[in-house]
Design a protein around this motif. Sequence first.
Motif, mmCIF file in Angstrom:
data_model
loop_
_atom_site.group_PDB
_atom_site.id
_atom_site.type_symbol
_atom_site.label_atom_id
_atom_site.label_comp_id
_atom_site.label_asym_id
_atom_site.label_seq_id
_atom_site.Cartn_x
_atom_site.Cartn_y
_atom_site.Cartn_z
ATOM 1 N N SER A 253 0.531 -1.292 0.022
ATOM 2 C CA SER A 253 0.302 -0.420 -0.204
ATOM 3 C C SER A 253 1.076 0.998 -0.177
ATOM 4 O O SER A 253 0.953 2.430 -1.136
ATOM 5 N N GLN A 254 1.868 1.535 1.034
ATOM 6 C CA GLN A 254 3.431 2.471 1.430
ATOM 7 C C GLN A 254 3.880 2.726 -0.484
ATOM 8 O O GLN A 254 3.899 3.641 -0.603
ATOM 9 N N LYS A 255 4.156 1.095 -1.472
ATOM 10 C CA LYS A 255 4.496 1.271 -2.378
ATOM 11 C C LYS A 255 3.619 2.081 -3.323
ATOM 12 O O LYS A 255 3.866 3.060 -3.981
ATOM 13 N N TYR A 256 2.286 1.348 -3.445
ATOM 14 C CA TYR A 256 1.256 1.993 -4.293
ATOM 15 C C TYR A 256 1.159 3.960 -3.397
ATOM 16 O O TYR A 256 1.215 4.893 -5.161
ATOM 17 N N GLU A 257 1.470 4.858 -2.951
ATOM 18 C CA GLU A 257 0.725 5.586 -2.634
ATOM 19 C C GLU A 257 2.118 6.148 -3.048
ATOM 20 O O GLU A 257 2.313 7.793 -3.534
ATOM 21 N N PHE A 258 3.269 5.940 -3.132
ATOM 22 C CA PHE A 258 5.003 5.958 -3.289
ATOM 23 C C PHE A 258 4.831 6.228 -5.221
ATOM 24 O O PHE A 258 5.054 7.783 -5.765
ATOM 25 N N ILE A 259 3.890 5.475 -5.352
ATOM 26 C CA ILE A 259 3.862 5.976 -6.814
ATOM 27 C C ILE A 259 2.846 6.558 -7.545
ATOM 28 O O ILE A 259 3.058 7.627 -8.415
ATOM 29 N N ASP A 260 2.225 6.151 -6.996
ATOM 30 C CA ASP A 260 0.780 7.730 -6.626
ATOM 31 C C ASP A 260 1.426 8.991 -6.668
ATOM 32 O O ASP A 260 1.285 10.106 -7.381
ATOM 33 N N GLY A 261 1.983 9.305 -6.130
ATOM 34 C CA GLY A 261 2.978 10.756 -5.773
ATOM 35 C C GLY A 261 4.021 11.270 -6.786
ATOM 36 O O GLY A 261 3.671 12.369 -7.910
ATOM 37 N N LEU A 262 4.288 10.231 -7.216
ATOM 38 C CA LEU A 262 5.197 10.244 -8.753
ATOM 39 C C LEU A 262 4.769 10.616 -9.733
ATOM 40 O O LEU A 262 4.864 11.571 -10.205
ATOM 41 N N MET A 263 4.063 9.746 -10.023
ATOM 42 C CA MET A 263 2.546 10.191 -11.407
ATOM 43 C C MET A 263 2.031 12.002 -11.243
ATOM 44 O O MET A 263 1.713 11.591 -12.074
ATOM 45 N N HIS A 264 2.098 12.235 -10.149
ATOM 46 C CA HIS A 264 1.658 13.904 -10.485
ATOM 47 C C HIS A 264 2.506 14.221 -10.643
ATOM 48 O O HIS A 264 1.949 15.948 -11.078
ATOM 49 N N GLY A 265 3.187 13.855 -11.210
ATOM 50 C CA GLY A 265 4.447 14.539 -11.279
ATOM 51 C C GLY A 265 4.514 14.529 -12.830
ATOM 52 O O GLY A 265 4.764 15.573 -14.014
ATOM 53 N N PHE A 266 4.058 13.722 -13.458
ATOM 54 C CA PHE A 266 4.291 13.969 -14.649
ATOM 55 C C PHE A 266 2.828 13.204 -15.766
ATOM 56 O O PHE A 266 2.885 12.851 -16.923
ATOM 57 N N VAL A 267 2.045 13.105 -15.444
ATOM 58 C CA VAL A 267 0.431 12.200 -15.401
ATOM 59 C C VAL A 267 -0.551 13.184 -15.337
ATOM 60 O O VAL A 267 -0.662 14.210 -14.392
ATOM 61 N N ARG A 268 -1.324 13.697 -16.272
ATOM 62 C CA ARG A 268 -2.424 14.178 -16.685
ATOM 63 C C ARG A 268 -3.813 13.713 -17.299
ATOM 64 O O ARG A 268 -3.412 13.399 -18.185
ATOM 65 N N TYR A 269 -5.113 13.736 -16.698
ATOM 66 C CA TYR A 269 -5.806 13.270 -17.267
ATOM 67 C C TYR A 269 -6.812 14.003 -17.594
ATOM 68 O O TYR A 269 -7.447 15.797 -17.091
ATOM 69 N N SER A 270 -7.578 14.138 -18.992
ATOM 70 C CA SER A 270 -8.792 15.040 -19.579
ATOM 71 C C SER A 270 -9.824 14.456 -18.890
ATOM 72 O O SER A 270 -9.932 13.816 -17.590
ATOM 73 N N LYS A 271 -10.499 15.104 -18.593
ATOM 74 C CA LYS A 271 -12.582 14.766 -18.590
ATOM 75 C C LYS A 271 -13.255 13.988 -19.104
ATOM 76 O O LYS A 271 -12.249 12.995 -20.171
ATOM 77 N N GLU A 272 -13.509 13.199 -18.435
ATOM 78 C CA GLU A 272 -14.148 11.875 -18.743
ATOM 79 C C GLU A 272 -15.203 12.055 -19.498
ATOM 80 O O GLU A 272 -15.524 12.536 -19.871
ATOM 81 N N GLN A 273 -14.890 11.114 -20.970
ATOM 82 C CA GLN A 273 -15.716 11.003 -21.832
ATOM 83 C C GLN A 273 -16.907 9.831 -21.705
ATOM 84 O O GLN A 273 -17.506 10.075 -23.201
#
Length: 658
Positions: A253-273
């Motif tokens: 669970s903590q590894k997933y939290e770490f990954i989630d934090g990293l992803m905020h730095g390089f991933v953007r999501y457009s609005k749901e289609q």
Amino acid sequence: MMKVVALAGNPNVGKTTIFNSLTGLRQHVGNWPGVTVEKKEGVMVHGDEKFLVVDLPGIYSLTAHSVDELVARDFLLGGNADVVVDVVDSTALMRNLFLTMEILEMGLKNVIIALNKIDLAEKRGIRIDVKRMEELLGVPVVPLNAKEGVGIEELKEKIALMAHGKIETRPRIPTYDPEVEREIEHVTLVLRDTPLAERYSLRWLAVKLLQRDGDVMKLVLKHLGKEKLDEIMGHISEVEERYKRAMDLIIASQKYEFIDGLMHGFVRYSKEQGRSFSDRLDSFLTHPVYGLLALFGVFYVIFKFVFVLGLPLQELLDDAFSAFGEWLALMISSEMLRGLIVDGIIAGVGSVLSFFPLVFLLFFALSVLEDIGYMARAAVVMERIMRKFGLPGKAFMPLILAFGCNVPAVMATRTLEDERDRLVTMLVNPLIPCSARLSVISFIAGAFFSKNQALVAVGIYAIAIMLALAVAWLLSRFVIKGEESPFVIELPEYLIPSWKTVTIHSWERSKEFIKKAGTIILLGSVIVWYMSAYPVPIGTGGSYAERLGALFEPYMKLMGLDWKAAVSLLFGIIAKENVISTYGIIYGNTDAMVGAMTPLQAFVLALVTTLYVPCIATIGAIRAESNWKWAAFAVIYMTALASLVGIVVWNLGTALGY
């Protein structure tokens, strides 16, 4: 010596497509030493240099719960790879980067991330800043659309540079809560003075020890002794008490939290289609009723495709072998040599080889279904049914493999963790008609039921599958008891198939058919010819074949069959294709066989061939994966089942006037 490139990644991320793009037709498929997990190797050419590419089994983590995970982990830990290409699905970054973190946590600095399906991610509104991703992860990232070959050349270039140490990396490894980090540091200090420090990343060992990884615990026990290991595990238990959870769950669970934090730095999501096309299609294809109807429809279309396209090619090859035999007969003066070559080898092997187009087309169709993502949906539909019959949901994949060949399908049961699940799946596996039995079914369906050959073939397959489910129910209730394992499967994105990948897969799987024709079936054909021609020609009642068949004829008559069927089925134990080659030698041509048998007899023969004793190779695989007791059990119960079905169908058909 060639530099070694290892391909790692989750299942269904496009790893095989990338492997095929890198290596083309320069591939070899075998087994890893000591295990029956498939090992794929190929040669990548870049400039004037060649690289050995090793396709590791598709896995979700490097905690060795299965043989696949153990194989991948041992290969990476052993330092066997000069470059590790971690294939990541851009549409499922969170799950895929979990394996990436585990690889980086090993201390490997030669990692390249192949960011595949970037086109699909963009269509789904996922925007990935590749440069920023490289900065945050500390390793090269190559965006790919492997289906279209986009990014493959850049990946080759990065592999070459990495292999020669021309790319500097600073891999980012996960960090955990302070309390977990303190425990990792404590274990690392304890391990520092052991020989393990020379071979492994001590931090990786510490994390795996916290997760109670069995192999790592054995390593530590060997080097530190039981007292020290117990002390470490006592510390870990104290941390678990404070968290009120097992340490492997805490770290995950903590590894997933770490990954989630990293992803905020390089991933953007457009609005749901809104609801995607894939979701809408899945609601139909995985529906308990509509999905099952769709499954039967899909397989009917497959057989229709195989027969409509394959039978003309089969007949063309059959005529070609016959014409070649007639021409060659005129060139050979020796009666014995002419009989051996023309009536034995060409009539026997040729009759089997003529079915290669059907086998290839079946594999081609199955590869297309696999490539577009349908097979996973079929597994979901079948799981509901299989569960009621005592088969684990995960057994669907080994059973699907059985349509190609029962031997690797039996070996594939190793992916099932529970011993009860493995045995039940292994013992019903030979009831699934393989490609060898397809050649017999298609031969009989084409010769006796030309107007409805696809329907007859599907009917025989359906009977075999229903009997497999019935046998599984009986075995799980009365012979091999135990708890069923849960069913977990990922539904991949629907994709347009890569025709290059599909063709390579089809050839790799179907070429074994040609190999058997040149070895086992060749030997069987020569033996059948000899037994049919000596001491007197067949038809006089004195040939060895007729004498052998006469021993079993009273038993065969219960099913409406004669001594010829007995001889054919006996040689079919060596390889199922021998049933066709034996009839080819005994009758000489298809017309003679059609004139000697009724459609009902032909149908019974096809059913019995499908259900009776598995081939020698399959028996050997069952013995290797279990023991002689279960191999003998498979032989006995399948013989009894085939006999019962043959007798019932013959007598029922006769009573109905067929």
